[in-house]
Motif scaffolding. Structure first.
Motif, PDB file in Angstrom:
ATOM      1  N   ALA A  63       0.829  -1.212   0.000  1.00  0.00           N
ATOM      2  CA  ALA A  63       0.000   0.000   0.000  1.00  0.00           C
ATOM      3  C   ALA A  63       0.860   1.258   0.000  1.00  0.00           C
ATOM      4  O   ALA A  63       0.462   2.290  -0.507  1.00  0.00           O
ATOM      5  CB  ALA A  63      -0.923  -0.008   1.205  1.00  0.00           C
ATOM      6  N   GLU A  64       2.020   1.151   0.589  1.00  0.00           N
ATOM      7  CA  GLU A  64       2.900   2.311   0.682  1.00  0.00           C
ATOM      8  C   GLU A  64       4.130   2.081  -0.188  1.00  0.00           C
ATOM      9  O   GLU A  64       4.082   1.342  -1.151  1.00  0.00           O
ATOM     10  CB  GLU A  64       3.274   2.533   2.150  1.00  0.00           C
ATOM     11  N   ALA A  65       5.225   2.669   0.173  1.00  0.00           N
ATOM     12  CA  ALA A  65       6.467   2.569  -0.575  1.00  0.00           C
ATOM     13  C   ALA A  65       7.101   1.181  -0.406  1.00  0.00           C
ATOM     14  O   ALA A  65       6.645   0.358   0.377  1.00  0.00           O
ATOM     15  CB  ALA A  65       7.430   3.648  -0.103  1.00  0.00           C
ATOM     16  N   TRP A  66       8.181   0.956  -1.130  1.00  0.00           N
ATOM     17  CA  TRP A  66       8.948  -0.280  -1.056  1.00  0.00           C
ATOM     18  C   TRP A  66       9.272  -0.575   0.416  1.00  0.00           C
ATOM     19  O   TRP A  66       9.894   0.241   1.099  1.00  0.00           O
ATOM     20  CB  TRP A  66      10.216  -0.129  -1.891  1.00  0.00           C
ATOM     21  N   PRO A  67       8.851  -1.739   0.950  1.00  0.00           N
ATOM     22  CA  PRO A  67       8.978  -1.989   2.389  1.00  0.00           C
ATOM     23  C   PRO A  67      10.399  -2.268   2.891  1.00  0.00           C
ATOM     24  O   PRO A  67      10.621  -2.302   4.099  1.00  0.00           O
ATOM     25  CB  PRO A  67       8.076  -3.202   2.613  1.00  0.00           C
ATOM     26  N   TYR A  68      11.352  -2.463   1.997  1.00  0.00           N
ATOM     27  CA  TYR A  68      12.726  -2.784   2.405  1.00  0.00           C
ATOM     28  C   TYR A  68      13.686  -1.671   2.002  1.00  0.00           C
ATOM     29  O   TYR A  68      14.835  -1.917   1.654  1.00  0.00           O
ATOM     30  CB  TYR A  68      13.162  -4.122   1.795  1.00  0.00           C
ATOM     31  N   ALA A  69      13.235  -0.435   2.077  1.00  0.00           N
ATOM     32  CA  ALA A  69      14.018   0.711   1.611  1.00  0.00           C
ATOM     33  C   ALA A  69      15.295   0.922   2.422  1.00  0.00           C
ATOM     34  O   ALA A  69      16.245   1.517   1.930  1.00  0.00           O
ATOM     35  CB  ALA A  69      13.163   1.977   1.649  1.00  0.00           C
ATOM     36  N   ASP A  70      15.320   0.426   3.645  1.00  0.00           N
ATOM     37  CA  ASP A  70      16.484   0.659   4.498  1.00  0.00           C
ATOM     38  C   ASP A  70      17.554  -0.425   4.407  1.00  0.00           C
ATOM     39  O   ASP A  70      18.569  -0.346   5.094  1.00  0.00           O
ATOM     40  CB  ASP A  70      16.041   0.843   5.953  1.00  0.00           C
ATOM     41  N   VAL A  71      17.353  -1.453   3.567  1.00  0.00           N
ATOM     42  CA  VAL A  71      18.358  -2.500   3.372  1.00  0.00           C
ATOM     43  C   VAL A  71      18.514  -2.794   1.882  1.00  0.00           C
ATOM     44  O   VAL A  71      17.567  -2.628   1.104  1.00  0.00           O
ATOM     45  CB  VAL A  71      17.998  -3.803   4.132  1.00  0.00           C
TER      46      VAL A  71
END
Length: 183
Positions: A63-71
């Motif tokens: 629903a939102e942005a790419w869920p693994y943006a921090d890795v």
């Protein structure tokens, strides 16, 4: 060395999604507050690996942005896939050992989460690159679907922890050892 961990939910009959790659059976099941918190697991993750089907499903269903943006994310594929701008996503192909080494280096000492799907997890398991399973088995039977881990070689598991949750789900954490015999 960072472990490759296959962290996934599966039905009682061994599927991670239905035939249409849907997760209604999981989304409609209340795990309860005694389940291991996702955030707690995710803090141990320094990189993710997934197959093209899982990647496409996440892009379509987040629903939102790419869920693994921090890795860093490594997508195992032979197809040219679109990558959201500004994301640390690398499309990879080749030997599982080479991909695992690349992901471990990017994880900087943390574990690598093998997000899925089942065929991608099996590729790494059969190459001896999968060290740990973290499976939440949901007491639901769907009859057919995407298999949990369709390996062609037997896997020997050494349970680390196993517990029954109030919801009836079972959390299993086990170390993986390849064998030539059936378990």
């Amino acid at each position: 060395m960072a472990n490759l961990v296959y962290y996934v939910a599966a039905t009682l009959d061994g599927y991670i999604a239905d035939q249409k790659h849907q997760l209604d059976w999981l989304m409609n099941f209340p795990l309860g507050d005694d389940a291991t918190p996702y955030d707690e697991f995710y803090q141990t993750v320094g990189a993710v690996i997934m197959g093209a089907e899982t990647y496409s499903w996440i892009l379509e269903n987040s629903a939102e942005a790419w869920p693994y943006a921090d890795v860093p994310a490594f997508i195992v594929t032979h197809r040219l896939l679109s990558v959201p701008e500004g994301q640390n996503i690398t499309l990879v192909q080749g030997e599982a050992a080479d991909i695992a080494a690349q992901a471990r280096a990017a994880a900087k000492g943390k574990d690598v989460w093998l997000v899925g799907g089942g065929k991608t997890a099996a590729l790494f398991a059969e190459a001896g690159e999968l060290q740990r399973l973290f499976i939440t088995q949901i007491p639901v039977i769907i009859g057919v679907g995407i298999p949990l881990l369709p390996v062609s070689k037997a896997l020997s598991l050494k349970p680390v922890t196993q517990r029954v949750l109030k919801s009836g789900a079972i959390e299993l954490i086990a170390d993986v050892n390849m064998t030539s015999e059936a378990v």
